[in-house]
Structures are given as structure tokens and as C-alpha cells.
Design an enzyme around this catalytic site. Structure first.
Site, short mmCIF file in Angstrom:
data_model
loop_
_atom_site.label_atom_id
_atom_site.label_comp_id
_atom_site.label_asym_id
_atom_site.label_seq_id
_atom_site.Cartn_x
_atom_site.Cartn_y
_atom_site.Cartn_z
N LYS A 4 -40.85 28.08 24.39
CA LYS A 4 -41.93 28.39 25.33
C LYS A 4 -42.19 27.29 26.36
CE LYS A 4 -43.66 32.48 23.96
NZ LYS A 4 -43.88 33.63 24.86
N SER A 41 -35.78 31.03 17.86
CA SER A 41 -36.66 30.73 18.99
C SER A 41 -37.76 29.71 18.73
CB SER A 41 -37.29 32.03 19.52
OG SER A 41 -37.99 32.70 18.48
#
Length: 325
Positions: A52, A308
């Protein structure tokens, strides 16, 4: 408006020296288990412990001096919150993050640790979007979306850009790439980069069973919003619908989306810890879960697997590792 490969390249240039070029790692033991060659992209090693940061920084570094002075607002259960908070600290921008009151403690503490102000809300009775909009209006701040923003998508797409180029450096051609799906920022940005550099590569998304909005949307040919009745172990992927900007890219580039259960995710987290020596949060581990559960045909193929994020509460992780979940 779609996101172009040129924009992803520009994002990579902005992120140079700020984001980590996470490695591409290989486990012969996992290959043997799956009958495939799996090249793992561990964004668990990225700044803030998740991909992110890439999108948040790419969005915020482009703000004007006046916009920076008025600050930014974001809403997130954790990883986007941390990405925005760190980018804000690096760029000298005030940041307020709207987070659910039941967000993982480790993500809340990290967000505050980067210097951001946190405002909690009740995810069952309040709208985080409405709260963020009110704060932004009062302060004149810029909202930094978690996924539905061209600059954010382009920043996340640098994961796919690195993945293909690293595979090429290893003289490997990717048959398949497997990536988590929440709102779609990561997989849409990655798919643009991957399909530009390696058109023959198939891209599959993976969602939690209770939040399979992207899978349903692809089946319907249009965005579908779901109303889940239960929570998922994958707190990072609890999006009720794909984004307005991300879904057209997903529809154009993906070969499909599969869904995994919480039990399959927990098994993948255990294997990642035991075999790969990696701590992966539930949402970050859905791709591995899909491969282990046979949801995707990987045998004989070269597979790019994106893990992720790795921000998981220690208590939850201990329960998973001990087989209690």
C-alpha cells in the site's frame, strides 16, 4: 479513464529510493508441493509491511504545496492507513485516518506510530466515506482513496512491473500470476504492467468466499455490490464491490477470479511460516491458499505469486500457527 503503462513507469520513477524493490524468491519445496515453479513476490518486506505504501506515496508526492499544507484524509482497516501515514511523514503532510474500531491493533498502533491522527468509527453503523468527506470538507484536505484513484493504481502497478522484470532477469516467462483482490487497486495496476510486458501471461485474482464481489461482478459483466453477513479472516479484503476505475481494467485483463475459505487461508499462512519462513497476513495469503487448495491449475507452469502484506496481530497469528483457526 484507464491507467496506462506509461503512468506506472512514471510512478516507479517517483518511488525510486522511497519504496523497496521487494525480491522475487523461489522455494524448491513449494515447487515440489505444487508441481509448478513458483516465483514469490513478498510485499511483506515493503515499507509498512504491505504494498500500500507504493500507491499512497505516488498519489501524495504529486500534491501541490498548498494541498500538502491542508493535509490528507484516508479511510482504511489498516495497510492503506499505514501507507498514507508513512508517506505523509516523509512528505511533511498532516494526515488523518478513519479506521474501524475493530481494526487489528498492530495496524492501528503502526498508523499512529507514523504520526497520523486516527479517528475510529463503527463499521456496522457508520459510513467511513461520509466521515472522511466531512473531515476533508472541514479542513480542505485531500482524500487519498485506498484503490479508486489513477495515481494509487499506478503506484500499486509497480509491483507487477518489478515482478515481470525480475522474472525476465531470471530468464523465466510467467505463465500465470496470482494476486489478492480487495477493491482492485493492486491487481488492476499490476495487470496493466504485466499484460504490457508479457501479454501471454494469465492473471487470476483471489478473494475471500464471503467477499467475492469481484468474482460475481465478472460473472454479471458489471459491478456488483454484496452485503456480507459475516466477517472474513481476511480483514484487508473486506470490500463490498470492485472500484469504478479498477473494475473495467479487471474485466479487460483478468482470466478470472477464484474464492478461498478462511480455513484454506489459515492453512496457507501456516505453510508460509513453516516452509517459506514468512509471516503473511490473511489477506496477503489468499493467492497461496488458492494454489494449495487446487483452485487454480498451476501444474507444469511458471507462476508469479504476490504476497501482498504481512501485518497480522500476533495473537491471531499464534492461533493460526497452532491450528486453532
Amino acid at each position: 479513464m484507464s491507467v496506462s503503462f506509461v503512468e506506472i513507469g512514471a510512478a516507479a520513477a517517483r518511488l525510486e529510493g522511497q519504496a523497496v524493490h521487494t525480491p522475487l524468491i523461489h522455494s524448491p519445496a513449494l515447487d515440489e508441493r505444487l508441481g509448478a515453479k513458483v516465483l514469490i513476490k513478498p510485499e511483506t518486506m515493503q515499507r509498512v509491511g504491505a504494498f500500500k505504501f507504493r500507491g499512497a506515496y505516488n498519489r501524495m508526492v504529486q500534491l501541490s504545496t498548498e494541498e500538502r499544507a491542508r493535509g490528507v484524509v484516508a479511510f482504511s482497516s489498516g495497510n492503506h492507513a499505514q501507507g498514507v501515514a508513512l508517506a505523509a511523514r516523509l512528505l511533511g503532510i498532516p494526515a488523518l485516518i478513519v479506521m474501524p474500531s475493530d481494526a487489528p491493533k498492530v495496524k492501528v498502533e503502526a498508523t499512529k506510530g507514523y504520526g497520523a491522527e486516527v479517528r475510529f468509527y463503527d463499521r456496522m453503523t457508520e459510513s467511513r466515506e461520509a466521515i472522511a468527506a466531512e473531515v476533508a470538507a472541514d479542513r480542505g484536505s485531500t482524500i487519498v482513496p485506498a484503490f479508486d484513484d489513477e495515481h494509487v493504481i499506478a503506484g500499486q502497478g509497480t509491483v507487477g512491473l518489478e515482478l515481470v522484470r525480475q522474472a525476465e532477469a531470471m530468464r523465466e516467462a510467467l505463465d500465470l500470476v496470482v494476486c489478492p483482490v480487495g477493491g482492485g487497486g493492486l491487481i488492476s495496476g499490476c495487470s496493466v504492467a504485466i499484460k504490457t510486458l508479457s501479454p501471454q501471461t494469465q492473471i487470476f485474482g483471489v478473494e475471500p468466499e464471503a467477499y467475492d464481489d469481484t468474482r460475481r461482478s465478472l460473472a454479471a459483466g458489471e459491478r456488483v455490490t454484496i452485503k456480507p453477513q459475516v466477517r472474513s479472516l481476511c480483514d484487508a479484503l473486506e470490500s463490498p464491490a470492485p472500484g469504478e476505475l479498477t473494475f473495467p481494467i479487471i474485466k479487460r485483463c483478468l482470466a478470472g477470479v477464484v474464492a478461498v475459505s478462511d480455513a484454506e487461508v489459515a492453512e496457507a499462512m501456516r505453510l508460509a511460516f513453516a516452509m517459506l519462513k514468512l509471516v503473511v497476513e490473511p489477506g496477503g495469503c489468499v493467492g497461496l491458499a488458492a494454489l494449495l487448495a487446487g483452485k487454480l491449475d498451476a501444474r507444469g507452469k511458471t507462476v508469479g505469486l504476490i504476497l501482498s502484506g504481512g501485518n497480522v496481530d500476533p495473537e491471531l497469528f499464534a492461533r493460526v500457527v497452532q491450528g486453532e483457526l
